[in-house]
Design a protein around this motif. Structure first.
Motif, PDB file in Angstrom:
ATOM      1  N   ALA A 235     -22.635   4.260  -9.370  1.00  0.00           N
ATOM      2  CA  ALA A 235     -22.721   5.168 -10.522  1.00  0.00           C
ATOM      3  C   ALA A 235     -23.428   6.469 -10.165  1.00  0.00           C
ATOM      4  O   ALA A 235     -23.092   7.542 -10.673  1.00  0.00           O
ATOM      5  N   GLN A 236     -24.415   6.385  -9.282  1.00  0.00           N
ATOM      6  CA  GLN A 236     -25.182   7.568  -8.893  1.00  0.00           C
ATOM      7  C   GLN A 236     -24.359   8.578  -8.108  1.00  0.00           C
ATOM      8  O   GLN A 236     -24.722   9.749  -8.008  1.00  0.00           O
ATOM      9  N   LYS A 237     -23.213   8.151  -7.586  1.00  0.00           N
ATOM     10  CA  LYS A 237     -22.346   9.076  -6.849  1.00  0.00           C
ATOM     11  C   LYS A 237     -21.596  10.018  -7.787  1.00  0.00           C
ATOM     12  O   LYS A 237     -21.089  11.052  -7.360  1.00  0.00           O
ATOM     13  N   ASN A 238     -21.486   9.610  -9.065  1.00  0.00           N
ATOM     14  CA  ASN A 238     -20.865  10.454 -10.094  1.00  0.00           C
ATOM     15  C   ASN A 238     -19.449  10.899  -9.719  1.00  0.00           C
ATOM     16  O   ASN A 238     -19.087  12.066  -9.860  1.00  0.00           O
ATOM     17  N   PHE A 239     -18.645   9.957  -9.248  1.00  0.00           N
ATOM     18  CA  PHE A 239     -17.269  10.269  -8.852  1.00  0.00           C
ATOM     19  C   PHE A 239     -16.355  10.420 -10.061  1.00  0.00           C
ATOM     20  O   PHE A 239     -16.567   9.809 -11.109  1.00  0.00           O
ATOM     21  N   GLU A 240     -15.309  11.211  -9.891  1.00  0.00           N
ATOM     22  CA  GLU A 240     -14.173  11.227 -10.801  1.00  0.00           C
ATOM     23  C   GLU A 240     -13.036  10.493 -10.096  1.00  0.00           C
ATOM     24  O   GLU A 240     -12.809  10.673  -8.901  1.00  0.00           O
ATOM     25  N   PHE A 241     -12.311   9.663 -10.868  1.00  0.00           N
ATOM     26  CA  PHE A 241     -11.268   8.841 -10.274  1.00  0.00           C
ATOM     27  C   PHE A 241      -9.906   9.238 -10.826  1.00  0.00           C
ATOM     28  O   PHE A 241      -9.734   9.410 -12.037  1.00  0.00           O
ATOM     29  N   TYR A 242      -8.931   9.350  -9.920  1.00  0.00           N
ATOM     30  CA  TYR A 242      -7.562   9.681 -10.287  1.00  0.00           C
ATOM     31  C   TYR A 242      -6.667   8.516  -9.881  1.00  0.00           C
ATOM     32  O   TYR A 242      -6.735   8.026  -8.745  1.00  0.00           O
ATOM     33  N   TYR A 243      -5.819   8.067 -10.821  1.00  0.00           N
ATOM     34  CA  TYR A 243      -4.962   6.912 -10.596  1.00  0.00           C
ATOM     35  C   TYR A 243      -3.495   7.311 -10.671  1.00  0.00           C
ATOM     36  O   TYR A 243      -3.060   7.885 -11.669  1.00  0.00           O
ATOM     37  N   GLU A 244      -2.762   6.983  -9.611  1.00  0.00           N
ATOM     38  CA  GLU A 244      -1.337   7.292  -9.535  1.00  0.00           C
ATOM     39  C   GLU A 244      -0.530   6.048  -9.917  1.00  0.00           C
ATOM     40  O   GLU A 244      -0.788   4.952  -9.408  1.00  0.00           O
TER      41      GLU A 244
ATOM     42  N   GLU B 154     -10.150  10.549  -0.456  1.00  0.00           N
ATOM     43  CA  GLU B 154     -11.442  10.853  -1.053  1.00  0.00           C
ATOM     44  C   GLU B 154     -11.892  12.226  -0.572  1.00  0.00           C
ATOM     45  O   GLU B 154     -11.804  12.527   0.612  1.00  0.00           O
ATOM     46  N   GLU B 155     -12.361  13.056  -1.510  1.00  0.00           N
ATOM     47  CA  GLU B 155     -12.872  14.373  -1.145  1.00  0.00           C
ATOM     48  C   GLU B 155     -13.917  14.809  -2.165  1.00  0.00           C
ATOM     49  O   GLU B 155     -13.732  14.645  -3.374  1.00  0.00           O
ATOM     50  N   LYS B 156     -15.025  15.332  -1.651  1.00  0.00           N
ATOM     51  CA  LYS B 156     -16.138  15.772  -2.487  1.00  0.00           C
ATOM     52  C   LYS B 156     -16.523  14.645  -3.446  1.00  0.00           C
ATOM     53  O   LYS B 156     -16.917  13.580  -3.032  1.00  0.00           O
ATOM     54  N   ASN B 157     -16.409  14.871  -4.765  1.00  0.00           N
ATOM     55  CA  ASN B 157     -16.794  13.849  -5.735  1.00  0.00           C
ATOM     56  C   ASN B 157     -15.567  13.237  -6.417  1.00  0.00           C
ATOM     57  O   ASN B 157     -15.627  12.811  -7.559  1.00  0.00           O
ATOM     58  N   GLN B 158     -14.449  13.167  -5.686  1.00  0.00           N
ATOM     59  CA  GLN B 158     -13.221  12.629  -6.254  1.00  0.00           C
ATOM     60  C   GLN B 158     -12.628  11.556  -5.340  1.00  0.00           C
ATOM     61  O   GLN B 158     -12.673  11.679  -4.123  1.00  0.00           O
ATOM     62  N   ARG B 159     -12.070  10.532  -5.972  1.00  0.00           N
ATOM     63  CA  ARG B 159     -11.317   9.523  -5.248  1.00  0.00           C
ATOM     64  C   ARG B 159      -9.971   9.347  -5.934  1.00  0.00           C
ATOM     65  O   ARG B 159      -9.885   9.330  -7.159  1.00  0.00           O
ATOM     66  N   VAL B 160      -8.928   9.187  -5.118  1.00  0.00           N
ATOM     67  CA  VAL B 160      -7.577   8.989  -5.634  1.00  0.00           C
ATOM     68  C   VAL B 160      -7.127   7.571  -5.266  1.00  0.00           C
ATOM     69  O   VAL B 160      -7.217   7.157  -4.115  1.00  0.00           O
TER      70      VAL B 160
ATOM     71  N   VAL C 231      -0.288  10.694 -13.141  1.00  0.00           N
ATOM     72  CA  VAL C 231      -1.666  10.562 -12.661  1.00  0.00           C
ATOM     73  C   VAL C 231      -2.592  10.602 -13.870  1.00  0.00           C
ATOM     74  O   VAL C 231      -2.426  11.454 -14.753  1.00  0.00           O
ATOM     75  N   ILE C 232      -3.559   9.675 -13.943  1.00  0.00           N
ATOM     76  CA  ILE C 232      -4.563   9.710 -15.000  1.00  0.00           C
ATOM     77  C   ILE C 232      -5.945   9.872 -14.374  1.00  0.00           C
ATOM     78  O   ILE C 232      -6.149   9.546 -13.196  1.00  0.00           O
ATOM     79  N   LYS C 233      -6.889  10.352 -15.157  1.00  0.00           N
ATOM     80  CA  LYS C 233      -8.247  10.604 -14.683  1.00  0.00           C
ATOM     81  C   LYS C 233      -9.224   9.736 -15.469  1.00  0.00           C
ATOM     82  O   LYS C 233      -9.100   9.593 -16.681  1.00  0.00           O
ATOM     83  N   ARG C 234     -10.209   9.166 -14.756  1.00  0.00           N
ATOM     84  CA  ARG C 234     -11.214   8.315 -15.401  1.00  0.00           C
ATOM     85  C   ARG C 234     -12.595   8.568 -14.814  1.00  0.00           C
ATOM     86  O   ARG C 234     -12.736   8.982 -13.668  1.00  0.00           O
ATOM     87  N   LYS C 235     -13.606   8.258 -15.644  1.00  0.00           N
ATOM     88  CA  LYS C 235     -14.997   8.166 -15.185  1.00  0.00           C
ATOM     89  C   LYS C 235     -15.469   6.760 -15.534  1.00  0.00           C
ATOM     90  O   LYS C 235     -15.126   6.238 -16.601  1.00  0.00           O
TER      91      LYS C 235
END
Length: 319
Positions: A63-72, A166-172, A40-44
């Motif tokens: 961009a205004q949502k300020n999500f962190e993205f996780y890629y499997e 998707e949960e809070k400010n994160q998407r997988v 899993v890697i993490k990106r903004k």
């Protein structure tokens, strides 16, 4: 029955179909997986200006949502291209030939030279922050029971990553789907009513299946509806799980817009999601041309008459 001509109804479809080949810009197999990922890697992601020098309104919204993205990902079926850690490889020639076959079936005029573009998308669906797309042909048509429908464009592009949760400010997201070749067929806005929209979608779908070179199953083909009425703006509706629901969703959306206009409320150009009950839900502002800019990691592609002449068109299935 509602008089759709009287209310200035305009409607067109975007049909997205996965091709049954390896991926578009690398040689990884197009295998959908549900087993445990290897890493899993993490990106903004950030919103950047396109070729016009402006930042697209839809990109700013995300961009205004300020999500962190996780890629499997997987060691054996995904590579550095999907991770955006390596330049793309040459375009998949098998996928290009299938897409050109589809262009000819649609009577579309194929471009002599094809340029790959980057389309800024920062909802996390691509690790790079953009989707690659190439215009292949324009000015095609299909015949329907209510007249000829013009095919405005046919593009070859890469499929997005698969949203896992998707949960809070994160998407997988999962990278197995990212990069699968995808043909996008866009009609003009001459569809006359909701039932006609369904017919157009079905005819294009049958034509695609006639090639025997496209993926089948849930999610392998998707339709988006673009519609407007007099004094309104273009609305794009996404998320049709079953084309049979299309007339109901269009009817509900037209009613929603008429109700807004009757109340003196301005209709804004936006993207909405089709719900199972026929209603639609706001997703984001409608993107525009500001999100496009040229792909710098690949040369343009010359399409010769000799290449087109070698394509053998299939007999079209009727149902």
């Amino acid at each position: 029955m509602k008089d759709y001509k009287k209310i200035g109804f305009r409607c067109g479809l975007e049909v997205h179909q996965r091709l049954n080949t390896s991926k578009l810009f690398c040689r990884c197999p197009s295998i959908m997986r549900d087993d445990k990922p290897d890493y899993v890697i993490k990106r903004k992601l950030r919103a950047l200006a396109g070729e016009t020098g402006k930042v697209d309104v839809a990109a700013l919204f995300e961009a205004q949502k300020n999500f962190e993205f996780y890629y499997e990902g997987y060691y054996d079926t995904t590579c550095l291209v999907e991770l955006d850690e390596e330049p793309i490889h040459s375009i998949n020639q098998e996928a290009l030939d299938i897409a050109l076959e589809i262009c000819l079936l649609l009577h579309a005029k194929v471009e002599d030279e094809v340029f790959v573009m980057r389309k800024i998308v920062i909802d996390g669906s691509n690790t790079s922050g953009f989707q690659r797309t190439a215009l292949l042909a324009r000015d095609g048509f299909i015949e329907t029971s209510k007249g000829r429908i013009k095919i405005a464009s046919v593009c070859l592009e890469e499929e997005a990553a698969k949203n896992i949760k998707e949960e809070k400010n994160q998407r997988v997201w999962r990278l197995d789907r990212l990069g699968i070749p995808l043909v996008e067929i866009m009609t003009d806005a001459s569809i006359v009513d909701p039932i006609h929209a369904k017919e157009v979608g079905e005819k294009i779908g049958m034509m695609l299946r006639s090639t025997s070179k496209v993926m089948t199953g849930i999610g392998s083909i998707r339709q988006d509806v673009n519609l407007s009425i007099s004094d309104g703006k273009r609305i794009e509706i996404k998320g049709f799980q079953d084309i049979r629901t299309m007339p109901k969703v269009i009817e509900f959306e037209v009613k929603r817009q008429i109700d807004l206009l009757d109340k003196g409320i301005e209709i804004k150009a936006e993207v909405r999601k089709a719900n199972e009950d026929g209603t639609t839900l706001y997703l984001r502002p409608l993107p525009g041309g500001a999100r496009m800019y040229p792909e710098t990691d690949i040369d343009s592609i010359i399409i010769t008459k000799g290449r087109l002449n070698k394509i053998v068109l299939p007999e079209l299935i009727s149902n």
